[in-house]
Design a protein around this motif. Sequence first.
Motif, short mmCIF file in Angstrom:
data_model
loop_
_atom_site.label_atom_id
_atom_site.label_comp_id
_atom_site.label_asym_id
_atom_site.label_seq_id
_atom_site.Cartn_x
_atom_site.Cartn_y
_atom_site.Cartn_z
N PRO A 199 0.79 -1.24 0.00
CA PRO A 199 0.00 0.00 0.00
C PRO A 199 0.82 1.28 0.00
CG PRO A 199 -0.83 -1.53 1.66
CD PRO A 199 0.39 -2.17 1.06
N ASP A 200 1.95 1.30 0.74
CA ASP A 200 2.72 2.53 0.86
C ASP A 200 3.56 2.81 -0.38
OD1 ASP A 200 3.91 0.15 1.84
OD2 ASP A 200 5.48 1.25 2.89
N HIS A 201 3.53 1.91 -1.36
CA HIS A 201 4.31 2.11 -2.59
C HIS A 201 3.43 2.31 -3.83
CE1 HIS A 201 8.10 1.09 -0.49
NE2 HIS A 201 7.24 0.46 0.30
N MET A 202 2.12 1.97 -3.70
CA MET A 202 1.25 2.08 -4.87
C MET A 202 -0.15 2.63 -4.59
SD MET A 202 -0.91 -0.66 -4.40
CE MET A 202 -1.10 -2.43 -4.47
N GLY A 203 -0.42 2.98 -3.31
CA GLY A 203 -1.76 3.47 -2.98
C GLY A 203 -2.12 4.77 -3.68
N GLY A 204 -1.10 5.56 -4.03
CA GLY A 204 -1.37 6.85 -4.66
C GLY A 204 -1.58 6.79 -6.17
N ASN A 205 -1.52 5.59 -6.76
CA ASN A 205 -1.55 5.48 -8.23
C ASN A 205 -2.73 6.20 -8.88
OD1 ASN A 205 0.76 3.94 -8.12
ND2 ASN A 205 -0.17 2.05 -8.88
N ALA A 206 -3.94 5.93 -8.37
CA ALA A 206 -5.14 6.45 -9.05
C ALA A 206 -5.15 7.98 -9.02
CB ALA A 206 -6.40 5.89 -8.40
N ILE A 207 -4.79 8.55 -7.86
CA ILE A 207 -4.79 10.02 -7.75
C ILE A 207 -3.70 10.63 -8.63
CG2 ILE A 207 -4.61 11.95 -6.10
CD1 ILE A 207 -6.81 10.31 -5.09
N LEU A 208 -2.53 9.99 -8.65
CA LEU A 208 -1.45 10.49 -9.51
C LEU A 208 -1.86 10.44 -10.98
CD1 LEU A 208 1.59 8.82 -7.71
CD2 LEU A 208 1.16 11.28 -7.88
N LYS A 209 -2.51 9.35 -11.36
CA LYS A 209 -2.97 9.20 -12.74
C LYS A 209 -3.97 10.31 -13.08
CE LYS A 209 -3.02 6.37 -16.39
NZ LYS A 209 -1.81 5.96 -17.11
N ASP A 210 -4.90 10.56 -12.15
CA ASP A 210 -5.91 11.62 -12.36
C ASP A 210 -5.26 12.98 -12.58
OD1 ASP A 210 -8.05 10.03 -12.18
OD2 ASP A 210 -8.68 10.66 -10.16
N HIS A 211 -4.25 13.29 -11.75
CA HIS A 211 -3.64 14.63 -11.80
C HIS A 211 -2.71 14.80 -12.99
CE1 HIS A 211 -4.83 16.74 -8.08
NE2 HIS A 211 -4.99 15.52 -7.59
N SER A 212 -2.04 13.73 -13.40
CA SER A 212 -0.94 13.88 -14.36
C SER A 212 -1.14 13.16 -15.68
CB SER A 212 0.36 13.37 -13.73
OG SER A 212 0.29 11.97 -13.53
N GLY A 213 -1.93 12.09 -15.66
CA GLY A 213 -1.99 11.23 -16.85
C GLY A 213 -0.70 10.47 -17.09
N ALA A 214 0.22 10.48 -16.10
CA ALA A 214 1.50 9.79 -16.26
C ALA A 214 1.28 8.31 -16.53
CB ALA A 214 2.35 9.96 -15.00
N ARG A 215 2.21 7.72 -17.32
CA ARG A 215 2.18 6.27 -17.48
C ARG A 215 2.58 5.64 -16.15
NH1 ARG A 215 6.70 6.06 -21.40
NH2 ARG A 215 6.96 8.06 -20.38
N LEU A 216 2.03 4.45 -15.93
CA LEU A 216 2.30 3.73 -14.69
C LEU A 216 3.13 2.50 -15.03
CD1 LEU A 216 1.19 4.37 -11.91
CD2 LEU A 216 -0.49 2.57 -12.29
N ALA A 217 4.32 2.40 -14.41
CA ALA A 217 5.19 1.24 -14.66
C ALA A 217 5.37 0.46 -13.37
CB ALA A 217 6.55 1.72 -15.19
N ALA A 218 5.30 -0.86 -13.45
CA ALA A 218 5.39 -1.68 -12.25
C ALA A 218 5.82 -3.10 -12.63
CB ALA A 218 4.03 -1.71 -11.55
#
Length: 313
Positions: free
Chosen positions: A74-93
């Motif tokens: 959780p402490d490494h990926m919980g922010g994904n959805a909000i980050l995606k909303d704000h930036s549209g950044a690609r998500l790599a994992a």
Amino acid sequence: MPEEIAPGVHRLATDYPHVCGLPLWLHVIDAGDELVLLDAGIASTPEAATGPELRKLGLDLADLTLVVNSHAHPDHMGGNAILKDHSGARLAAPALEAGWLEDNEALLAELWGSDPAALALDEGERADLLGMLGDRVRVDVLLRDGDLLPSGERPLRVITTSGHSPGHIAVLDERTRTLFGFDDVQGRGQPYLDSSVWLAPLYTDVERYVVGLNRLLELDFDALVPSHGEVLTADQGRRRISESLEWVDDVHELTVMLLRRRGSLTVRELAGAIGTELGDFGGLCLQTVRMARAHLELLARQGGAEPRWHHPG
Ligand SMILES: [Zn+2]
């Protein structure tokens, strides 16, 4: 003010110390055309901390182009959805953890739910975890060992270490020889900020944890950067990797000793012993339960223990 720990690499504070009583740092890397965020924090982190931290550097969440998750905790990926909303950044994992990264229920069932006789989440704990996990989003870039992150001209190398989690990765910034170890190098655990209790190391597979730590030892790095602690020099980093390996030996020795003495051993019994005899870890918790299971599974693979099913009635 975020500290520049290597040229073009800034360390960002998070809200995790207030929420969970442990340090947690994220890192943003200027890769020319790309602005890369290493790890996402928990669901509240982007708006509570990462955004404000970036603004101190004259940047904004919207400037991020690539968000990397080191692993599906959780402490490494919980922010994904909000980050995606704000930036549209690609998500790599990590490709190996895409299932957990895209499905909170699978993560809760398989990580926390593996040994119900030793550990069961109550409704409050479940709700807290789901709150930190936030909404899941699809991973855009699946990472494999040896890949370079799609980070333009700045080579950021992916090293699969696993152990702490099934597909955990480290990232080496080849330009500055900064090695981001995230949760790979756990030593003998981590003190909570406001308590005498320590957070125990966590790994779900002993052999893979050991192989991963040894892979890090073989790398040429000038600094080792953990998620939950201070930046280490190469010497300090190598020492801490060695301590992490010694811890594994100590747990294994305790496992073999207890099994010989008692004749049989449950995950719950071994986790309780690890959590009290090897340090003040509060006995049964996710970390000690998963370590106990990992060491018993290793013994079973080696022929040193025989798993049995037992009717509880
Ligand atoms: Zn972790």
